[in-house]
Design a protein around this motif. Structure first.
Motif, PDB file in Angstrom:
ATOM      1  N   LYS A 105       0.823  -1.202   0.000  1.00 34.46           N
ATOM      2  CA  LYS A 105       0.000   0.000   0.000  1.00 34.46           C
ATOM      3  C   LYS A 105       0.853   1.246   0.000  1.00 34.46           C
ATOM      4  N   CYS A 106       0.422   2.212  -0.780  1.00 40.07           N
ATOM      5  CA  CYS A 106       1.081   3.512  -0.824  1.00 40.07           C
ATOM      6  C   CYS A 106       0.594   4.357   0.355  1.00 40.07           C
ATOM      7  N   ASP A 107       1.353   5.373   0.712  1.00 39.18           N
ATOM      8  CA  ASP A 107       0.935   6.282   1.786  1.00 39.18           C
ATOM      9  C   ASP A 107      -0.414   6.937   1.497  1.00 39.18           C
ATOM     10  N   CYS A 108      -0.745   7.094   0.222  1.00 37.75           N
ATOM     11  CA  CYS A 108      -1.994   7.762  -0.152  1.00 37.75           C
ATOM     12  C   CYS A 108      -3.185   6.806  -0.122  1.00 37.75           C
ATOM     13  N   GLY A 109      -2.919   5.512   0.122  1.00 32.56           N
ATOM     14  CA  GLY A 109      -4.010   4.550   0.187  1.00 32.56           C
ATOM     15  C   GLY A 109      -4.150   3.699  -1.063  1.00 32.56           C
ATOM     16  N   VAL A 161       4.346   1.086  -9.063  1.00 35.28           N
ATOM     17  CA  VAL A 161       3.843   2.438  -9.258  1.00 35.28           C
ATOM     18  C   VAL A 161       2.461   2.559  -8.619  1.00 35.28           C
ATOM     19  N   CYS A 162       2.243   3.658  -7.913  1.00 29.64           N
ATOM     20  CA  CYS A 162       0.919   3.915  -7.337  1.00 29.64           C
ATOM     21  C   CYS A 162       0.042   4.546  -8.416  1.00 29.64           C
ATOM     22  N   PRO A 163      -1.110   3.907  -8.722  1.00 26.03           N
ATOM     23  CA  PRO A 163      -1.965   4.454  -9.771  1.00 26.03           C
ATOM     24  C   PRO A 163      -2.653   5.749  -9.339  1.00 26.03           C
ATOM     25  N   LYS A 164      -2.686   5.995  -8.034  1.00 26.42           N
ATOM     26  CA  LYS A 164      -3.379   7.189  -7.546  1.00 26.42           C
ATOM     27  C   LYS A 164      -2.494   8.424  -7.554  1.00 26.42           C
ATOM     28  N   CYS A 165      -1.304   8.322  -6.963  1.00 25.25           N
ATOM     29  CA  CYS A 165      -0.472   9.524  -6.818  1.00 25.25           C
ATOM     30  C   CYS A 165       0.801   9.472  -7.649  1.00 25.25           C
ATOM     31  N   GLY A 166       1.072   8.321  -8.301  1.00 20.21           N
ATOM     32  CA  GLY A 166       2.239   8.254  -9.165  1.00 20.21           C
ATOM     33  C   GLY A 166       3.541   7.959  -8.450  1.00 20.21           C
ATOM     34  N   PHE A 167       3.477   7.657  -7.160  1.00 23.45           N
ATOM     35  CA  PHE A 167       4.664   7.296  -6.387  1.00 23.45           C
ATOM     36  C   PHE A 167       5.326   6.056  -6.995  1.00 23.45           C
ATOM     37  N   ILE A 168       6.639   6.074  -7.106  1.00 25.59           N
ATOM     38  CA  ILE A 168       7.377   4.956  -7.705  1.00 25.59           C
ATOM     39  C   ILE A 168       8.357   4.394  -6.684  1.00 25.59           C
TER      40      ILE A 168
HETATM   41 ZN   LIG Z   1      -0.041   6.819  -3.815  1.00 22.53          ZN
END
Ligand SMILES: [Zn+2]
Length: 106
Positions: A8-12, A31-38
């Protein structure tokens, strides 16, 4: 293939494995599909390091030389780290009218 656990990303959002451009190189990453974190898994990081090394070794201007009646290209010695050696087979493939790739086999 080992079962991937969800990270899980920090953004959920749930990180998804994706081919992405990371620091100029195309590589597999999470890759996070929500915030683009890699981020990279340990395995992906190792692959990425190898990819970077390969670029450092191979990205250069070379000259076509004459070998007997054929044309040849020399390859840097460091390529042995990637399994290339005298007598090993490579596969060549055209990519475009003035571009081709050389793939190490095995
Ligand atoms: Zn994210």
């Amino acid at each position: 293939m080992a079962k991937e656990r969800e990270i899980k990303c920090d953004c959920g959002g749930i990180l998804a494995e994706k081919s992405t451009t990371f620091d100029h190189f195309e590589t597999e990453a999470l890759v996070c599909p929500k915030c683009g974190f890699i981020t990279l898994t340990k395995e992906q990081a190792q692959k990425y390091v190898r990819l970077r090394q390969m670029h450092q070794i191979m990205d250069a201007e070379r000259k076509i030389i004459k070998i007997g009646n054929s044309m040849g290209l020399t390859l840097p010695d460091e390529l042995q780290q990637f399994g290339a050696k005298i007598g090993s087979k490579v596969k060549t493939e055209a990519l475009g009218p003035n571009s081709f790739k050389v793939e190490l086999e095995g």
